[in-house]
Write a protein that holds these residues in place. Sequence first.
Motif, PDB file in Angstrom:
ATOM      1  N   SER A 394       0.358  -1.216   0.216  1.00  0.00           N
ATOM      2  CA  SER A 394      -0.266   0.372   0.216  1.00  0.00           C
ATOM      3  C   SER A 394       1.170   1.334   0.043  1.00  0.00           C
ATOM      4  N   CYS A 395       2.258   1.671  -0.493  1.00  0.00           N
ATOM      5  CA  CYS A 395       3.096   2.425  -0.232  1.00  0.00           C
ATOM      6  C   CYS A 395       4.062   2.023  -1.758  1.00  0.00           C
ATOM      7  N   GLY A 424       1.446  -0.951  -5.903  1.00  0.00           N
ATOM      8  CA  GLY A 424       0.809  -0.230  -5.135  1.00  0.00           C
ATOM      9  C   GLY A 424      -0.609  -0.593  -5.525  1.00  0.00           C
ATOM     10  N   SER A 425      -1.311  -0.987  -5.810  1.00  0.00           N
ATOM     11  CA  SER A 425      -2.782  -0.512  -6.533  1.00  0.00           C
ATOM     12  C   SER A 425      -3.731  -1.376  -5.329  1.00  0.00           C
ATOM     13  N   SER A 426      -4.912  -0.893  -5.577  1.00  0.00           N
ATOM     14  CA  SER A 426      -5.099  -2.443  -4.548  1.00  0.00           C
ATOM     15  C   SER A 426      -5.686  -3.539  -5.305  1.00  0.00           C
ATOM     16  N   ASN A 427      -4.734  -3.732  -6.697  1.00  0.00           N
ATOM     17  CA  ASN A 427      -5.679  -4.983  -7.480  1.00  0.00           C
ATOM     18  C   ASN A 427      -4.755  -6.399  -6.473  1.00  0.00           C
ATOM     19  N   THR A 428      -5.450  -7.389  -6.699  1.00  0.00           N
ATOM     20  CA  THR A 428      -4.955  -8.722  -6.637  1.00  0.00           C
ATOM     21  C   THR A 428      -4.293  -9.408  -7.151  1.00  0.00           C
ATOM     22  N   PHE A 429      -2.834  -9.740  -7.255  1.00  0.00           N
ATOM     23  CA  PHE A 429      -1.892 -10.706  -7.792  1.00  0.00           C
ATOM     24  C   PHE A 429      -1.787 -12.244  -7.472  1.00  0.00           C
ATOM     25  N   PRO A 430      -1.478 -13.191  -9.264  1.00  0.00           N
ATOM     26  CA  PRO A 430      -1.631 -14.071  -8.730  1.00  0.00           C
ATOM     27  C   PRO A 430      -0.359 -15.072  -8.683  1.00  0.00           C
ATOM     28  N   VAL A 431      -0.768 -16.048  -7.550  1.00  0.00           N
ATOM     29  CA  VAL A 431       0.310 -16.691  -7.289  1.00  0.00           C
ATOM     30  C   VAL A 431       0.159 -17.995  -6.867  1.00  0.00           C
ATOM     31  N   TRP A 432       1.046 -18.733  -7.791  1.00  0.00           N
ATOM     32  CA  TRP A 432       0.447 -20.377  -8.617  1.00  0.00           C
ATOM     33  C   TRP A 432       1.365 -21.141  -7.362  1.00  0.00           C
ATOM     34  N   LEU A 456       3.737  -2.879   4.959  1.00  0.00           N
ATOM     35  CA  LEU A 456       2.402  -2.279   5.051  1.00  0.00           C
ATOM     36  C   LEU A 456       1.802  -2.437   3.515  1.00  0.00           C
ATOM     37  N   SER A 457       0.480  -3.536   3.162  1.00  0.00           N
ATOM     38  CA  SER A 457      -0.298  -3.698   2.147  1.00  0.00           C
ATOM     39  C   SER A 457      -1.746  -3.344   2.969  1.00  0.00           C
ATOM     40  N   TYR A 458      -2.403  -3.674   0.901  1.00  0.00           N
ATOM     41  CA  TYR A 458      -3.347  -3.490   1.576  1.00  0.00           C
ATOM     42  C   TYR A 458      -4.432  -5.692   1.998  1.00  0.00           C
ATOM     43  N   PHE A 459      -5.766  -4.923   2.758  1.00  0.00           N
ATOM     44  CA  PHE A 459      -6.216  -6.106   3.351  1.00  0.00           C
ATOM     45  C   PHE A 459      -7.548  -6.204   3.132  1.00  0.00           C
ATOM     46  N   GLY A 460      -8.675  -7.029   3.194  1.00  0.00           N
ATOM     47  CA  GLY A 460     -10.163  -7.480   2.589  1.00  0.00           C
ATOM     48  C   GLY A 460     -10.541  -6.680   3.772  1.00  0.00           C
ATOM     49  N   GLN A 480     -13.083 -11.615   8.544  1.00  0.00           N
ATOM     50  CA  GLN A 480     -12.800 -10.558   9.219  1.00  0.00           C
ATOM     51  C   GLN A 480     -11.459  -9.659   9.076  1.00  0.00           C
ATOM     52  N   GLY A 481     -11.697  -9.207   7.675  1.00  0.00           N
ATOM     53  CA  GLY A 481      -9.877  -8.380   7.418  1.00  0.00           C
ATOM     54  C   GLY A 481      -8.975  -9.374   7.459  1.00  0.00           C
ATOM     55  N   ARG A 482      -8.776 -10.184   6.648  1.00  0.00           N
ATOM     56  CA  ARG A 482      -7.827 -11.484   6.311  1.00  0.00           C
ATOM     57  C   ARG A 482      -6.522 -11.014   5.036  1.00  0.00           C
ATOM     58  N   GLN A 483      -6.089 -11.690   5.120  1.00  0.00           N
ATOM     59  CA  GLN A 483      -5.105 -11.827   3.760  1.00  0.00           C
ATOM     60  C   GLN A 483      -6.138 -13.212   2.407  1.00  0.00           C
ATOM     61  N   ILE A 484      -5.467 -13.005   1.438  1.00  0.00           N
ATOM     62  CA  ILE A 484      -6.019 -14.692   1.206  1.00  0.00           C
ATOM     63  C   ILE A 484      -7.070 -14.523   0.110  1.00  0.00           C
ATOM     64  N   PRO A 485      -7.086 -13.181  -0.758  1.00  0.00           N
ATOM     65  CA  PRO A 485      -8.703 -12.225  -1.115  1.00  0.00           C
ATOM     66  C   PRO A 485      -9.542 -13.462  -1.738  1.00  0.00           C
ATOM     67  N   GLU A 486      -7.881 -14.304  -2.766  1.00  0.00           N
ATOM     68  CA  GLU A 486      -9.161 -14.875  -3.634  1.00  0.00           C
ATOM     69  C   GLU A 486      -7.881 -16.099  -3.076  1.00  0.00           C
ATOM     70  N   LEU A 487      -9.414 -17.259  -4.066  1.00  0.00           N
ATOM     71  CA  LEU A 487      -8.622 -18.561  -4.430  1.00  0.00           C
ATOM     72  C   LEU A 487      -8.698 -18.573  -6.281  1.00  0.00           C
ATOM     73  N   ILE A 488      -8.525 -19.220  -6.501  1.00  0.00           N
ATOM     74  CA  ILE A 488      -7.840 -19.468  -8.034  1.00  0.00           C
ATOM     75  C   ILE A 488      -7.961 -20.651  -8.331  1.00  0.00           C
ATOM     76  N   PHE A 489      -9.230 -21.526  -9.270  1.00  0.00           N
ATOM     77  CA  PHE A 489      -9.518 -22.816  -9.666  1.00  0.00           C
ATOM     78  C   PHE A 489      -9.807 -22.944 -10.901  1.00  0.00           C
ATOM     79  N   TYR A 490      -9.426 -24.742 -11.349  1.00  0.00           N
ATOM     80  CA  TYR A 490      -9.968 -24.886 -12.900  1.00  0.00           C
ATOM     81  C   TYR A 490     -11.475 -25.640 -12.182  1.00  0.00           C
ATOM     82  N   ALA A 491     -12.463 -25.168 -12.974  1.00  0.00           N
ATOM     83  CA  ALA A 491     -13.464 -25.878 -12.690  1.00  0.00           C
ATOM     84  C   ALA A 491     -14.268 -26.796 -13.974  1.00  0.00           C
TER      85      ALA A 491
END
Length: 491
Positions: A394-395, A424-432, A456-460, A480-491
């Motif tokens: 966030s900085c 530096g944006s509020s976007n999420t970034f994929p980690v595979w 310092l970083s963004y959080f959900g 309640q305000g945590r990290q790991i905002p996204e799950l990436i999967f194949y379905a």
Amino acid sequence: LGHSSRKSLNCLCFPDETVKNRSKKSSKEKNPSSSSSSSKLPPVCYEIITLKTKKKKTAADIFRRRKPANSSSTTVHQYHQQNLSNHNLIPAPNWQGLYPTIRERNAVMFNNDVMADVHFVVGPPGGTQQLPGHKYVLAVGSSVFHAMFYGELAEDKGEIRIPDVDPAAFLAMLKYIYCDEMDLAAVTVLATLYAAKKYIVPHLARACVNLLETSMSAKNACVLLSQSCLFEEPGLTQRCWEMIDAQAELALKSEGFCDIDFQTLENILRRETECQRNVVFEAALSWAEVECQQQDLALSIENKRGVLGKALYLIRIPTMALDDFANGAVQSGVLTLNETNDIFLWGLVPQRCHRFQLCAYRSNQWHYRGRCDSIQFAVDKRVFIAGFGLHGSSCGSAEYSAKTELKRQGVVLGQNLSKYFSDGSSNTFPVWFEYPVQTKQDTFYTACVILDGNELSYFGLEGMTEVQCGKVTVNSTGVQGRQIPELIFYA
């Protein structure tokens, strides 16, 4: 001679005595008193009488209804049946007079030791059968036998070994040569075709092909395709392809499919059929198992993969439906992890499940100091977890090192150590993950992340315990305000 006499085809000349008598009789009728004075004979002449042309009768026509004098004599049919069993009975005395045609007399010699001047030891070691033959008859029926017995390189051998021909098939060929009869059976027709091709008996080979075409079905089409290519029978090959195209699934699930050679396997896998890819994949695996057994190899995944070779890539696995791919190709273990991952990345679009409605940052939160952030989640359908979406600095821009893990009951199912760049944006970034991890439905898993980078970083914020993502429902903890905002999967 009259006009009709000159055009006659058959004439009969009477001898001069007959002419004399006719001449005397004629002169008596004209002048009875001159009979005593006819001491001198008239000039010799010949009377030509025209006969009707008749069709010549063969021996078979003349003797068609004639039966042997001794009704108990062995018939040709009996000789056939007895000789097929290799009894080699000695014909009755004067047997030649019992049969009016050369064909019937030849038939008596079929598989008979009488006058045999060559013997064949037919069949593989341990399953041979000795069969008598007569060189002249065989040479008349086959150019190969003619070259063998009477050609420039002919060898005077009393016994000839033929290990590559089935005894029953060789007998069927001999019966055709001796008796002019085709005794073909479905169980031996392929072996008979091989014998007919080897010894160049074309009419017998054609009859074998006709029988194969009429008796073809989806269950034997693949085997016949393999043999038709071997025997160079394009008509039979085309008929096989038509059957396979029309009933591909039945053809590939048949037992005969596992008996084809590798070249035919490649041709079938390469062909565009209406059959589903998972059926093709299962058929290829079945073929690989049989091939391993024939090569005395252990039924391991490595050996199956080895015997399939490049044919594996002809199955077009990426075109499978996800369920078929997950249940078949992935579970088989034949594919490497890299191949599994590549197929996912090539053929499927990853889905992202957003657990939070908002994101925020504060001057004193969220600090990354190498601690572990984790959540628990479950899905109502089986999916493949490919990675996580994470917030960044966030900085301003920063680079992070991320150690990701997926666990179930404390057991690590997948993990990876990677880096990602935050702008530096509020976007999420994929980690595979290195490879997608399969998860079962309605089973809780633990997602763990350890980040090292800008503190310092963004959080959900305003997290949702249940999220509908396409056809998949995701339930998770830590909203309640945590990290790991996204799950990436194949379905």
